[in-house]
Design an enzyme around this catalytic site. Structure first.
Site, PDB file in Angstrom:
ATOM      1  N   HIS A  56      -4.346  -3.732  -5.423  1.00  0.00           N
ATOM      2  CA  HIS A  56      -5.285  -4.385  -4.511  1.00  0.00           C
ATOM      3  C   HIS A  56      -6.701  -4.165  -5.024  1.00  0.00           C
ATOM      4  CE1 HIS A  56      -2.006  -4.211  -1.244  1.00  0.00           C
ATOM      5  NE2 HIS A  56      -2.094  -5.436  -1.728  1.00  0.00           N
ATOM      6  N   ARG A 104      -7.170   0.535  -5.855  1.00  0.00           N
ATOM      7  CA  ARG A 104      -6.827   1.008  -4.520  1.00  0.00           C
ATOM      8  C   ARG A 104      -5.562   1.867  -4.486  1.00  0.00           C
ATOM      9  NH1 ARG A 104     -11.509   0.227  -3.709  1.00  0.00           N
ATOM     10  NH2 ARG A 104     -12.374  -1.535  -2.546  1.00  0.00           N
ATOM     11  N   GLN A 105      -4.996   2.178  -5.634  1.00  0.00           N
ATOM     12  CA  GLN A 105      -3.834   3.060  -5.723  1.00  0.00           C
ATOM     13  C   GLN A 105      -2.597   2.484  -5.035  1.00  0.00           C
ATOM     14  OE1 GLN A 105      -4.723   7.232  -5.066  1.00  0.00           O
ATOM     15  NE2 GLN A 105      -6.916   6.813  -5.119  1.00  0.00           N
ATOM     16  N   HIS A 106      -2.456   1.171  -5.086  1.00  0.00           N
ATOM     17  CA  HIS A 106      -1.292   0.498  -4.506  1.00  0.00           C
ATOM     18  C   HIS A 106      -0.531  -0.179  -5.651  1.00  0.00           C
ATOM     19  CE1 HIS A 106      -3.992   0.042  -0.689  1.00  0.00           C
ATOM     20  NE2 HIS A 106      -3.557   1.273  -0.853  1.00  0.00           N
ATOM     21  N   ILE A 107       0.492   0.470  -6.147  1.00  0.00           N
ATOM     22  CA  ILE A 107       1.191   0.019  -7.355  1.00  0.00           C
ATOM     23  C   ILE A 107       2.396  -0.821  -6.959  1.00  0.00           C
ATOM     24  CG2 ILE A 107       2.210   0.738  -9.539  1.00  0.00           C
ATOM     25  CD1 ILE A 107       0.952   3.535  -9.005  1.00  0.00           C
TER      26      ILE A 107
END
Length: 546
Positions: free
Chosen positions: A327, A479-482
């Site tokens: 994101h 955003r650290q959303h993999i």
């Protein structure tokens, strides 16, 4: 292979929320399960002590990342993602931060637990972008409800999560397990001002307890959900791991899986793991579940080459590691012209979703605007002292900044671009000889069009709120959303797993987590991953392990 040769019915690689949820369900049904975790066990007490002792703590530049002050271990056999473990080869950096510890990344997540909405599952059909899922929202809806109960989600029943201020959305067959958290003065004041511009407030469903829930106490608003909830009111994956072990699951920590082997029929026969001392060990099972998150899972599959599988396990489509999504976002630092006192309650709760869905998605992506409810006082203080501000004036300015400084961030939906990928590095290994991940990431014109729209919203916010824009940062924030690196689909030529999360190439290898998601929406993916994991566990128990 005889029954006696199996080490377990199921071997699960990865001890985060997905692996823990599946292990718990299988163990309740009497199945024997082994979980392997690359990293060590950690305790809340040791994490808190490291965090309290760190000089970095919360800052404007490290609100979420904590930089080198991360309280989580950085060990030779599992180098921290807060350092230089992830190699970057693309035009846009993808410096995601995940934890290789027992319990996984939810130890430090912000606790946002959103459902996707129906149109997120048919992006290609409706808007000509990205990919469709092989099933729709209705298929996953009951599993969303089960996941909300497993993770203990608090939220506002009847809320319109489309951001339009209308009827309850998306459709729900069950209420939230717990009521939502109370709002703060900041949220009430922002709501009052932004409603005049048509921005409808949405309170984020999250994994914080608003009543005693299992072994979790009520959220006390400590305001450091990142990097750790000090009282365990916030859900984290260690809670499912603890339950799984109580049910008889065997967990092997500090065990880095580096190879998956398949037999001549294509079935997975064993996995190999390496201990910190360099020793190698083999385990066999009937069924294997890969739940090592969206970077380590594809890396492991691609490392597992052989004469029969020269491109790695589960990779006949050449899609393993591809379609990396996140994101990628932007943010705005803003100074209010009145005291609103951020920092009361959790680090995030209030969002704006006016551009969550609509025909505009043909032109630009959906996005979420969130209020970062943090007060980086230490950073303010250091900056002021560096400018020579001291004494009474220092105290006055610290109070002013703490009362009026705000940060708004936007999370944009991204598309599954096949060029965005994870591969094992050809040039760098860790201390036990395992290649580190090499990441190529980019954004296209679709994302750029979204950025332009988001900047317009920032300026509209500033006009409605009154005050001063200090900075708008459009430098591709992670955003650290993999998501997306072992993508789901009906066609084995263009996807890695089918609708049941089983790999197309191997009948007894399943992949759990957000890496199977064909679309990203603009919402945090953890709850969707958990819903998929519960659905997978049910499939294993009713169709596979019978």
């Amino acid at each position: 292979m005889s029954e006696q040769q199996y080490d377990a019915d199921v071997i699960i690689i990865g001890s985060g929320v997905m692996g823990g949820v599946i292990a718990t369900q299988l163990a309740k049904a009497g199945k024997s399960v082994i979980i392997l975790e690359a990293g060590p066990r950690v305790t809340r007490a040791e994490i808190l002590e490291r965090y309290r002792s760190s000089p970095f703590k919360m800052s404007l530049t490290n609100m979420k990342l904590q930089g080198v002050g991360s309280p989580y271990p950085d060990l030779p056999h599992v180098p921290s993602t807060y350092g230089d473990y992830l190699q970057q080869s693309g035009p846009v950096k993808y410096p995601t931060k995940y934890l290789r510890v027992v319990g996984g990344t939810t130890w430090h997540f912000g606790s946002a637990l959103w459902r996707m909405i129906p149109n997120d599952f048919k992006l290609q059909s409706l808007y000509g972008r990205g990919r469709d899922w092989p099933f729709g929202y209705d298929e996953l809806e009951p599993w969303y409800g089960k996941a909300e109960h497993e993770l203990g989600v608090s939220g506002v029943d009847g809320q319109d999560e489309s951001g339009q201020g209308g009827k309850a959305w998306p459709p729900r067959s069950t209420p939230f397990p717990m009521p939502g958290l109370p709002t703060s003065y900041l949220f009430e004041r922002l709501t009052e001002k932004l409603l005049k511009g048509g921005y409808n407030p949405v309170l984020e469903p999250n994994g914080r307890a608003t009543r005693p829930y299992g072994r979790r106490p009520v959220c006390a608003g400590n305001n450091n959900c990142n990097p750790v909830c000090p009282i365990a009111a916030k859900y984290d994956g260690s809670q499912h791991i603890d339950e799984a072990e109580r049910l008889g699951v065997k967990l092997l920590d500090n065990s880095v899986v580096y190879r998956i082997e398949a037999d001549d029929s294509g079935a997975i026969s064993s996995i190999w793991y390496r201990k910190p001392d360099g020793s190698n060990h083999q385990l066999k099972a009937k069924t294997f579940v890969l739940a090592a998150y969206g970077i380590e899972s594809p890396k492991l599959l691609l490392m597992s080459t052989s004469e029969k599988y020269p491109n790695g396990i589960a990779n006949s489509s050449d899609q393993v590691g591809r379609n990396l999504m996140g994101h990628t976002g932007i943010s705005m630092n803003f100074m209010m012209n009145e005291d609103v006192w951020p920092g009361e309650g959790p680090t995030e709760l209030l969002v704006y979703l006016n551009n969550r869905d609509g025909e505009f998605r043909k032109r630009f992506p959906s996005y979420k605007i969130k209020v970062r409810n943090t007060v980086p006082t230490a950073d303010y203080t250091a900056s002021l002292i560096a400018k020579g501000v001291l004494g009474t004036e220092l105290d006055r300015q610290i109070r002013l900044l703490s009362a009026r400084s705000l940060n708004f961030a936007i999370d944009f939906e991204t598309l599954p671009l096949p060029e965005n990928r994870v591969v094992p590095s050809k040039t760098k290994t860790d201390a036990i000889g395992i290649p580190v991940p090499d990441i190529y990431y980019s954004v296209n014109d679709y994302w750029e069009a979204g950025k332009d729209e988001g900047v317009k919203d920032f300026h509209q916010f500033a006009e409605l709120l009154g005050g001063e824009i200090l900075k708008i940062d459009t430098k591709y924030q992670d955003r650290q959303h993999i998501m997306g690196t072992t993508i789901m689909g009906d066609d084995p030529r263009t996807s890695v797993v089918n609708a049941d999360c089983r790999t197309h190439d191997h009948p007894n290898l399943f992949i759990a987590g957000t890496s199977v998601m064909p679309s990203s929406s603009c919402m945090n993916p953890t709850l969707t991953g958990a819903a998929l994991s519960l659905r997978l566990a049910h499939h294993l128990l009713t169709q596979v392990l019978v």
